[in-house]
Scaffold this motif. Structure first.
Motif, PDB file in Angstrom:
ATOM      1  N   TRP A  78      63.394  15.242  17.624  1.00  0.00           N
ATOM      2  CA  TRP A  78      64.125  13.904  18.017  1.00  0.00           C
ATOM      3  C   TRP A  78      63.721  13.264  19.231  1.00  0.00           C
ATOM      4  N   ILE A  82      63.017   9.242  18.983  1.00  0.00           N
ATOM      5  CA  ILE A  82      63.588   8.325  19.929  1.00  0.00           C
ATOM      6  C   ILE A  82      62.486   7.213  20.438  1.00  0.00           C
ATOM      7  N   THR A 164      69.963  12.659  23.428  1.00  0.00           N
ATOM      8  CA  THR A 164      69.619  11.114  23.229  1.00  0.00           C
ATOM      9  C   THR A 164      69.529  10.370  24.514  1.00  0.00           C
TER      10      THR A 164
END
Length: 307
Positions: A78, A82, A164
């Motif tokens: 992930w 991103i 994130t």
């Protein structure tokens, strides 16, 4: 018929390459093989015993260790996604804007965007941790100035947002690298190509999409593989902002932090250099697989766009 003269042996090439080869071998090749060798051993009765792939079987088969490994691998993936979906497109867009000859203060903008890339991970991690702090950070006050304070949340303290948020912080720091590489690629496009496109009536954004973008695809491919290698080697930012435990609840744990805790130990967890070497070897194989896929499949297709 006279024999063709022999080409002289270019011994000076070896002389110039020898220092670099020796240094690279000492600090890269030998430690790599040492790590791979260490992953095949284990301490039994206070002695080092060859166990083959037992450490790798434990990495995938042990319920507790495999859960941590797959969690770290998923988080690392992930983290990479991103960067690919946010950092690299923004870098291409900035390069396209800054390569416009009519843009004023382009040098200042390039410098300002590139400066964060030379900052230390420790500085970036601590500064952003202070900025986003719900107690003494400036982010709540800045959002309050524009009437958006209700949107603020302790992003680094929530499992669903922490990774994130750190990924976007990393994007902010390193977006200058793809920007500069693509900017250099755009400047290297021959003027004859641009002039021919303008003669055909292709200008503005159409010129970028139809002419410039296909020509810089090899550079975009290089940026993508550099992003892949850098992200799967990441450690510093996560460690600085979230510590070795990579909280909250392991939501920001990546392969680098898992390797650190497994190899050196942390708090009540004892270090195991053999399992740590197995994790490091898996990181190497993952990166090697990605690089090989790029070199033997993607790069061969991108060569047709080179000029």
């Amino acid at each position: 018929m006279a024999a063709a003269p022999k080409r002289p042996f270019r011994w000076h090439i070896g002389v110039f390459l020898a220092p670099a080869v020796l240094v690279y071998t000492a600090i890269m090749i030998l430690p790599l093989f040492g790590t791979l060798q260490l992953s095949l051993f284990r301490t039994i009765d206070q002695s080092q015993v060859f166990v083959g792939l037992a450490n790798f079987r434990a990495l995938f088969g042990d319920p507790r260790l495999s859960q941590s490994f797959w969690n770290a691998l998923g988080n690392n993936t992930w983290f990479f996604i991103i960067h690919m979906l946010v950092q690299n497109p923004i870098g291409v867009l900035l390069a396209a804007l800054l390569s416009n000859p009519r843009l004023r203060f382009a040098t200042f903008y390039r410098t300002a965007i590139f400066i964060p890339t030379i900052l230390s991970f420790v500085i970036v991690g601590f500064v952003w941790k202070l900025i986003l702090s719900p107690l003494w950070g400036v982010a709540p006050n800045l959002l309050d100035l524009v009437g958006l304070k209700s949107l603020f949340a302790p992003w680094l303290g929530k499992e669903e947002y922490a990774l994130t948020t750190l990924s976007l912080i990393s994007v902010w720091q390193f977006v200058g690298i793809p920007m500069m590489l693509i900017y250099a690629a755009l400047l290297s496009i021959p003027e004859e190509v641009i002039e021919a496109a303008e003669c055909d009536g292709i200008t503005g954004m159409a010129q970028f999409w139809k002419i410039k973008l296909p020509l810089i695809l090899p550079s975009i491919g290089i940026i993508s593989i550099l992003t892949f290698v850098g992200n799967f080697n990441a450690f510093d930012l996560i460690y600085t902002a979230q510590g070795a435990i990579a909280g909250p609840n392991g939501s920001t744990d990546i392969l680098g932090t898992l390797l650190y805790r497994t190899f050196f130990g942390f708090q009540t967890q004892l270090g195991d250099k053999y399992l740590g070497a197995a994790i490091a070897s898996m990181m190497f194989f993952i990166i090697l697989t990605g690089v090989c896929i790029y070199l033997f499949t993607i790069q061969t297709r991108l060569r047709r766009y080179q000029f």
